[in-house]
Motif scaffolding. Structure first.
Motif, mmCIF file in Angstrom:
data_model
loop_
_atom_site.group_PDB
_atom_site.id
_atom_site.type_symbol
_atom_site.label_atom_id
_atom_site.label_comp_id
_atom_site.label_asym_id
_atom_site.label_seq_id
_atom_site.Cartn_x
_atom_site.Cartn_y
_atom_site.Cartn_z
ATOM 1 N N GLN A 30 0.835 -1.204 0.000
ATOM 2 C CA GLN A 30 0.000 0.000 0.000
ATOM 3 C C GLN A 30 0.871 1.258 0.000
ATOM 4 O OE1 GLN A 30 -2.299 -1.070 3.511
ATOM 5 N NE2 GLN A 30 -4.173 -1.035 2.298
ATOM 6 N N ASN A 98 -10.043 -0.808 1.034
ATOM 7 C CA ASN A 98 -10.114 -0.806 -0.426
ATOM 8 C C ASN A 98 -11.477 -0.227 -0.802
ATOM 9 O OD1 ASN A 98 -9.564 -1.191 -3.097
ATOM 10 N ND2 ASN A 98 -9.664 -3.417 -3.030
ATOM 11 N N HIS A 126 -8.560 2.300 -5.802
ATOM 12 C CA HIS A 126 -9.154 0.966 -5.782
ATOM 13 C C HIS A 126 -8.132 -0.041 -6.311
ATOM 14 C CE1 HIS A 126 -13.356 2.563 -5.369
ATOM 15 N NE2 HIS A 126 -12.789 3.605 -5.937
#
Length: 179
Positions: A30, A98, A126
């Motif tokens: 991430q 998410n 996303h």
């Protein structure tokens, strides 16, 4: 969550210090994705950063809905052509789910006319089940326009920009642009 997302150093991501809200922790994957997105918003695109995106991904903001690699890549490379200065004033990840939600405040100076514009937005990133970017929504003041006329103009922009903005075809062309 992801399978083999390259590290920030492999991708030459410039934004290594990703700010998070209290209590929010990002995985290494991430961190890489958010750092790459912050670089794109700063007008620092590169082919390796865009390799984190699916070929059929979508970038949407109030000006465009660009689906497909040729269209969204042109939007990111177009920032270098449109603005003489891009300065990130603030960023903070406020949700590590998410989509990943990111508060972003950026100052842009339009080339040629030196008009300055600050945009405050919520960016939703996303990811698919392989950890690749499937959609990025840049919601100015937290919103995207919705309506037949505005969506028609946004789709037109997505088709027009790739005809004006060239995207490097390989690492050598990318390097010549300083990316």
């Amino acid at each position: 969550m992801s399978i083999g997302i390259p590290s920030t150093s492999t991708l030459n991501i410039e934004t290594k210090d990703v700010q998070t809200a209290p209590g929010i922790t990002l995985s290494q994957e991430q961190q890489t994705v958010v750092g790459s997105i912050l670089d794109l918003f700063a007008g620092r695109p590169s082919l390796p950063k865009l390799a984190l995106w699916r070929d059929d991904a979508t970038f949407a903001d109030p000006l465009t809905i660009a689906t497909g690699r040729d269209r969204y890549a042109a939007q990111w490379y177009g920032l270098q052509s449109a603005f003489s200065e891009i300065e990130r004033l603030h960023h903070q990840v406020k949700d590590a789910g998410n989509p990943i939600l990111l508060d972003l405040k950026t100052r842009y100076v339009i080339k040629g006319i030196n008009k300055e514009q600050t945009i405050q937005s919520v960016v939703a990133i996303h990811l698919d089940d392989q950890g690749k970017i499937s959609k990025v929504e840049d919601k100015w003041d937290g919103k995207l326009p919705d309506g037949a006329i505005s969506n028609a103009f946004r789709h037109l922009n997505a088709v027009t920009v790739p005809k004006i903005i060239s995207v490097p075809k390989n690492a050598e062309e990318d390097a010549k642009r300083g990316n």
